[in-house]
Structures are given as structure tokens and as C-alpha cells.
Write a protein that holds these residues in place. Structure first.
Motif, PDB file in Angstrom:
ATOM      1  N   LEU A  42     -61.662 -40.727 -65.621  1.00 32.20           N
ATOM      2  CA  LEU A  42     -60.511 -39.873 -65.854  1.00 32.20           C
ATOM      3  C   LEU A  42     -59.217 -40.648 -65.626  1.00 32.20           C
ATOM      4  N   ARG A  43     -58.394 -40.735 -66.644  1.00 34.43           N
ATOM      5  CA  ARG A  43     -57.093 -41.396 -66.537  1.00 34.43           C
ATOM      6  C   ARG A  43     -55.997 -40.332 -66.643  1.00 34.43           C
ATOM      7  N   SER A  44     -54.730 -40.764 -66.623  1.00 37.70           N
ATOM      8  CA  SER A  44     -53.631 -39.786 -66.577  1.00 37.70           C
ATOM      9  C   SER A  44     -53.663 -38.799 -67.722  1.00 37.70           C
ATOM     10  N   PHE A  47     -59.467 -39.864 -71.405  1.00 40.75           N
ATOM     11  CA  PHE A  47     -60.682 -40.439 -70.841  1.00 40.75           C
ATOM     12  C   PHE A  47     -60.670 -41.928 -71.170  1.00 40.75           C
ATOM     13  N   HIS A  48     -61.136 -42.758 -70.248  1.00 39.48           N
ATOM     14  CA  HIS A  48     -61.133 -44.197 -70.510  1.00 39.48           C
ATOM     15  C   HIS A  48     -62.162 -44.513 -71.581  1.00 39.48           C
ATOM     16  N   SER A  49     -61.724 -45.232 -72.621  1.00 42.81           N
ATOM     17  CA  SER A  49     -62.580 -45.376 -73.794  1.00 42.81           C
ATOM     18  C   SER A  49     -63.469 -46.616 -73.780  1.00 42.81           C
ATOM     19  N   LEU A  51     -65.023 -50.224 -71.070  1.00 45.92           N
ATOM     20  CA  LEU A  51     -65.232 -50.776 -69.740  1.00 45.92           C
ATOM     21  C   LEU A  51     -64.039 -51.666 -69.419  1.00 45.92           C
ATOM     22  N   ASP A  52     -63.510 -51.581 -68.205  1.00 51.82           N
ATOM     23  CA  ASP A  52     -62.516 -52.550 -67.742  1.00 51.82           C
ATOM     24  C   ASP A  52     -63.255 -53.589 -66.928  1.00 51.82           C
ATOM     25  N   ILE A  53     -63.320 -54.813 -67.487  1.00 52.02           N
ATOM     26  CA  ILE A  53     -64.095 -55.863 -66.833  1.00 52.02           C
ATOM     27  C   ILE A  53     -63.141 -56.771 -66.075  1.00 52.02           C
ATOM     28  N   PRO A 152     -54.858 -58.632 -64.568  1.00 53.33           N
ATOM     29  CA  PRO A 152     -55.724 -59.299 -65.547  1.00 53.33           C
ATOM     30  C   PRO A 152     -57.099 -58.636 -65.646  1.00 53.33           C
ATOM     31  N   HIS A 153     -57.503 -58.253 -66.835  1.00 51.58           N
ATOM     32  CA  HIS A 153     -58.859 -57.754 -67.071  1.00 51.58           C
ATOM     33  C   HIS A 153     -59.107 -57.703 -68.572  1.00 51.58           C
ATOM     34  N   LEU A 154     -60.366 -57.538 -68.936  1.00 58.16           N
ATOM     35  CA  LEU A 154     -60.706 -57.339 -70.345  1.00 58.16           C
ATOM     36  C   LEU A 154     -61.115 -55.888 -70.536  1.00 58.16           C
ATOM     37  N   HIS A 155     -60.436 -55.212 -71.456  1.00 56.10           N
ATOM     38  CA  HIS A 155     -60.865 -53.865 -71.830  1.00 56.10           C
ATOM     39  C   HIS A 155     -61.804 -54.028 -73.018  1.00 56.10           C
ATOM     40  N   PHE A 156     -63.029 -53.580 -72.873  1.00 54.74           N
ATOM     41  CA  PHE A 156     -64.049 -53.753 -73.907  1.00 54.74           C
ATOM     42  C   PHE A 156     -64.602 -52.399 -74.338  1.00 54.74           C
TER      43      PHE A 156
HETATM   44 ZN   LIG Z   1     -59.390 -50.186 -70.102  1.00 50.61          ZN
END
Ligand SMILES: [Zn+2]
Length: 561
Positions: A42-44, A47-49, A51-53, A152-156
Motif C-alpha cells: 500500500l502506497r500513498s 498499490f505498488h506495481s 518489486l523494489d529491489i 537507489p533501487h531497481l523498480h521491477f
Molecule cells: Zn517501486
């Protein structure tokens, strides 16, 4: 005949095991995957679409194509996904890689050509199927922190052929997780005026009693009528302390399933209705998200399964029953919450607010509010249900309730400035007053003669503000008349104190140069490796304009050989 039957048995059972191909997609990184965000958490406002790696607190990790395919879309934007790459695969799925630092050389060259052609850092292109083919395991980009990324992260992401994001873990992307989800709060809600929980007709926090095995008991409640429950829960995985989202929630009333929420897949059209899943008022006042385990009117979310009586339960007089919540993560670690309920007939006077001085907004018909300079229009279905709000205009300030009620759509604000006195009418804009200090923040304002208009999907306080100060432009790593032969980058800091930066344009000897803008650091950066600056003597000119049209020009000369 036998053969056909056998074939059917095999293929049918294979299908039921998983409707998603396993081992088709490799990992997008070559490090152990650790998540700072799970799918559908759950985001503001959504829904987060994906994975945040986590990328080991750094940028520049190699990002690999997870399967053969072609680059079907490249989008570069100041906000949102920043630099993002979309790869479409022969099996119909598309993988998305976002917040990238940069693309691989071949793709970088392609996108820079587009940027120089359009004279814009922000671009979106859809290469054809043959232009940018990639193969599984090929380096396609480097991880970064661009756009609306807080580190820093990768949104996949993995999307199906209807652009719906699906939990990438369903495709076998593996994350180490042996920990159970945990619960930080449980609440009971009355469905209507006749329902009573512990002598009240309002949201009631319940006392959690953690058990040694990780489950929770809840102190017995005394209730009557139709009630529902809400829960605040998270999942920690093995290799990071991040509180991530859970995968599945089920509820049972006296052993019968009442509701299931399943975070496997959603569509982008429905993601905004997260406001209907969570207790919006609680979130806005306490910053914590209670997921309601019941479905209210006008809630179109597809995440619900097996909802019996919309997830509400009916507690009758002189009964004793039990409501259970089962919360699971993707790996099947599970946590139970047990809530004993004693049914006892009771009535309480519902604590309905005084209707005086309140303004009614209807869900199923438009509402227009007018006072002084201001008109506010709510079209049909802007609110989820009829609501009474505070509406008041004092001078140029519009008090439109508190941001405690969720909205499905934008409402429209108009200020008629025909009789408004200001020396700088053209520099006036609509602002929202935020937070404790009531800091004005720019709302995208349109101007038609002396009418200013804006739209918003949040209640709150709006006012007129004025910005007569032009943006600032400061060189960071160079000075006028200097030699910059050994420099790789040209860096400038730009800022605007009130209405914010709307656009910028940089040229060298009259020719447009690409400068990448990072709103988080206020930096504009040109890479000399673009090979656009070739002369010895170079006249740099940067023009920055704010949202009401104030603009500044910076000029400097530098030399290179
Ligand atoms: Zn993300």
C-alpha cells in the motif's frame, strides 16, 4: 482416445499448478535479491506495481534483460519512474525497469538521438519490434535513483498483455523469507447506526495480545449488529529490516470464510481506489494504513475474493462467536489473529456530527458550491458516498474540509478575479496550504482572462498566492571564462522558491544541449561525452522559467580543447 485423455490430464494439471511461466524470466540483477517494497503493497495513492529491489545503497549496478524480447517503450521523466525501460517478450508479457541511472550504450544512443531531436530531456518513445532487440541476460541499463525514487533501487515489474501488473514472484523470482507477517493494530467498525462495539458506534481499537508462536489473541469484544474489522499488518523478509506488504488476507467468522484479499494482480485503472481499501481518515491523521476487511459501497477493487456479506459479520444477542484473520506472505508464512466476540443486545446513540454549517456533497449527482470569488464543482461520483463537509470562503482562502475523506475523482476550483485587486494579477496562482505551517504549494493553475482554475482530488485549504521572484541559476563546478577541457560534466543548480520550475532550456553557441534535471538535488547536468560541444570558445545560455512565467537567464563563456 486414451492418448487424448492422458494429454488433457497432464496439461490441465500443469495449468492449475501455475498459470504463469516458471523460470522464463531470470533475475534483473546479479546480486541476491533483497526487497524494500513488495508487489501490491500500500502506497500513498496506489498499490505498488512491482518489486523494489535494493541495490546495496549504490547506483550503477548492471540491469539485465530478464528474457529475450524487444525494447517496446523508453520513457524519461523528471518524476515518477525517472528513466524507465520496457521490454516486451514473445510470450506476451512486458518487463519494466525503472529509476535507472542510464541505459546500455546502444539504448542510450537511441534515446539521446530522440532527446536531441525533440530538444527535451523528458521523452517517451515506442521503438518498433525490430529496432532494439535484446536477449536474455544482456545488460540493458544501470540501476539508479531517478524520478520519484527515495534512494537507489531497481523498480521491477512484470505486466501481462493487457498492461496489468502481476506479482513477479509468481514467475519464480525468488526472495528469501522465513519470517511471518506481523500485526500492529486491529480495529472493529460498525456497519450502520444500529451496530455497537464495546458500547460505541464508531471505530474501536482492539487490544492485541501477542502469543508465543507469533499469532495474536485479541481481548474479547462485546458487540451487537453488523460489524467489520480492519488490520494493520506488514511482512519482513530475511535479509532486510524493511516493513513490506503482505500477500494474502483471509477472514473467517465461526469457521466460515468471510472475505479474502489477494494481492496477485491489479489494473492501473483501479489502483487509485486504494483510498477505499484503507481507512483514509486514519491514514491522514495517524500516517498508518488500516486495511478494511469489509467492502463499502462503490469499491470496484478486484483484489477481493469470496466476499460473504461484503466481509461484514452479524453479531446476535446472547451468542459467543469468533472472528479470525489469517495473514500470509508469498512464501506461505502465516499469522493468525483471533477475536472472541460476545453478542449482547444494546443500543447507543450514534455520535453523528451536528449537521449545522455542513455542506452536503452527493455521490450520484453533481454539486456546485459558490461563495465570494470561488466556485467549486463536484461532478457525479467524485465522492464515494454522500458526505457532509465544511465549506467556507474567507477573502481569497477556500476552506474545503480536511483531507480526511477519500475522493474518486478531481473536483474543480474557479477563482473569479474580475474584481480582485493586485498589481501582479498575472503572477497570481492557486495554492494549497499544507501542513502545520500552512506552506503554500503550487496547484497547476489555468488562466482564462481573469478566471483562474485548478483541479484537485484532495480536500483541504486552498488560497491565492503570488510569485514575482524569478528562479535562481548557479553554476556548480565551473566559473565564467574558465577552461573546462578535462571536465566530463557541466553542472548547474536551479531553484524557484514558490510556484516551482516549469521549464528550462540550455544552449551552447546557440545550439540546444541536453541537461538532465534531478528535482531532488535541483541539479541540471550536461555530459560532454554527448559530443555536442566541439568548439574552443563556448557561450552557454540557460533560461529557467517558473510556473507563473517569471524567467531567469544565466550566461557564461567557457573554453575546451
Ligand atoms: Zn517501486
Amino acid at each position: 482416445m486414451k492418448k487424448i485423455l492422458l494429454f488433457c490430464l497432464i496439461s490441465c494439471s500443469a495449468y492449475s499448478q501455475s498459470e504463469y511461466p516458471q523460470d522464463y524470466f531470470r533475475s534483473p540483477l546479479d546480486i541476491t535479491l533483497v526487497l524494500s517494497g513488495t508487489f501490491s503493497e500500500l502506497r500513498s495513492s496506489h498499490f505498488h506495481s512491482g518489486l523494489d529491489i535494493k541495490t546495496q545503497q549504490k547506483q550503477g549496478l548492471k540491469v539485465y534483460a530478464t528474457a529475450d524480447g524487444y525494447v517496446s517503450r523508453i520513457k524519461v521523466s523528471h518524476y515518477g519512474y525517472g528513466k524507465a525501460l520496457y521490454v516486451t517478450h514473445p510470450n506476451g508479457y512486458t518487463t519494466v525497469y525503472a529509476h535507472l541511472q542510464k541505459f546500455s550504450d546502444r539504448i542510450e544512443k537511441y534515446i539521446k538521438e530522440c532527446q536531441y531531436e525533440k530538444e527535451s530531456y523528458e521523452v517517451e518513445v515506442f521503438p518498433s519490434t525490430q529496432e532494439l532487440l535484446v536477449s536474455k541476460g544482456e545488460v540493458i541499463a544501470y540501476s539508479g535513483n531517478t524520478g520519484g525514487s527515495g534512494g537507489p533501487h531497481l523498480h521491477f515489474e512484470i505486466r501481462d498483455n493487457q498492461e496489468r501488473p502481476i506479482n513477479p514472484m509468481l514467475f519464480g523470482i525468488d526472495i528469501q523469507d522465513s519470517k511471518r507477517p506481523f500485526v500492529s493494530g486491529v480495529y472493529a467498525y460498525p456497519k450502520d447506526d444500529a451496530a455497537v462495539i464495546n458500547g460505541k458506534n464508531e471505530r474501536v481499537p482492539l487490544r492485541l495480545i501477542p502469543q508465543r508462536n507469533g499469532d495474536y489473541d485479541v481481548e474479547k469484544i462485546i458487540a451487537y449488529g453488523h460489524i467489520g474489522f480492519g488490520v494493520t499488518s506488514y511482512d519482513k523478509q530475511d535479509l532486510a529490516p524493511n516493513n513490506n506488504g503482505v500477500y494474502n488476507i483471509q477472514t473467517f467468522f465461526n469457521g466460515n470464510k468471510s472475505l479474502e484479499i489477494d494481492f496477485k494482480r491489479f489494473s492501473f485503472d483501479e489502483t487509485k481506489h486504494i483510498k477505499r481499501l484503507i481507512d483514509y481518515e486514519y491514514f491522514k491523521t495517524k500516517r498508518s494504513r488500516i486495511q478494511k476487511l469489509f467492502i463499502e459501497k462503490n469499491n470496484p477493487l478486484s483484489l477481493y475474493k469470496d466476499a460473504y456479506d461484503d466481509g461484514y459479520v452479524k453479531v446476535e444477542d446472547s451468542t459467543s462467536s469468533v472472528y479470525k484473520i489469517r495473514i500470509r506472505d508469498f512464501k506461505g508464512n502465516e499469522t493468525w489473529v483471533n477475536i472472541p466476540i460476545e453478542g449482547k443486545y444494546e443500543t447507543v446513540k450514534s455520535d453523528t456530527e451536528d449537521g449545522e454549517n455542513k455542506t452536503l456533497i452527493y455521490a450520484n449527482q453533481p454539486t456546485e458550491l459558490k461563495s465570494g470569488l470561488v466556485t467549486v464543482n463536484f461532478y457525479k461520483n467524485t465522492v464515494y458516498e454522500d458526505v457532509s463537509i465544511d465549506f467556507r470562503v474567507s477573502s481569497d482562502t477556500l476552506f474545503l474540509h480536511e483531507d480526511h475523506i477519500p475522493l474518486q475523482k478531481n473536483f474543480y476550483i474557479n477563482y473569479d478575479l474580475n474584481h480582485y485587486k493586485s498589481e501582479h494579477l498575472d503572477k497570481v496562482f492557486i495554492a494549497r496550504l499544507y501542513g502545520y505551517y500552512k506552506k503554500p504549494s503550487y496547484v497547476n493553475t489555468k488562466r482564462k482572462g481573469n478566471i483562474l482554475s485548478a483541479s484537485s482530488n484532495t480536500f483541504g485549504t486552498y488560497t491565492l498566492a503570488m510569485d514575482t521572484v524569478a528562479p535562481t541559476i548557479k553554476p556548480v563546478n565551473f566559473k565564467d571564462k574558465k577552461w573546462l577541457s578535462k571536465y566530463r560534466y557541466l553542472k548547474v543548480k536551479i531553484d524557484d522558491d514558490l510556484s516551482g520550475i516549469s521549464k528550462y532550456r540550455a544552449t551552447v553557441n546557440g545550439q540546444w544541449i541536453l541537461m538532465e534535471y534531478d528535482y531532488k538535488t535541483n541539479m541540471l547536468v550536461h555530459d560532454f561525452n554527448d559530443n555536442i560541444v566541439k568548439d574552443t570558445k563556448n557561450d552557454l545560455k540557460i533560461i529557467v522559467t517558473d510556473n507563473v512565467g517569471n524567467s531567469s537567464t544565466f550566461e557564461a563563456t567557457f573554453f575546451r580543447k
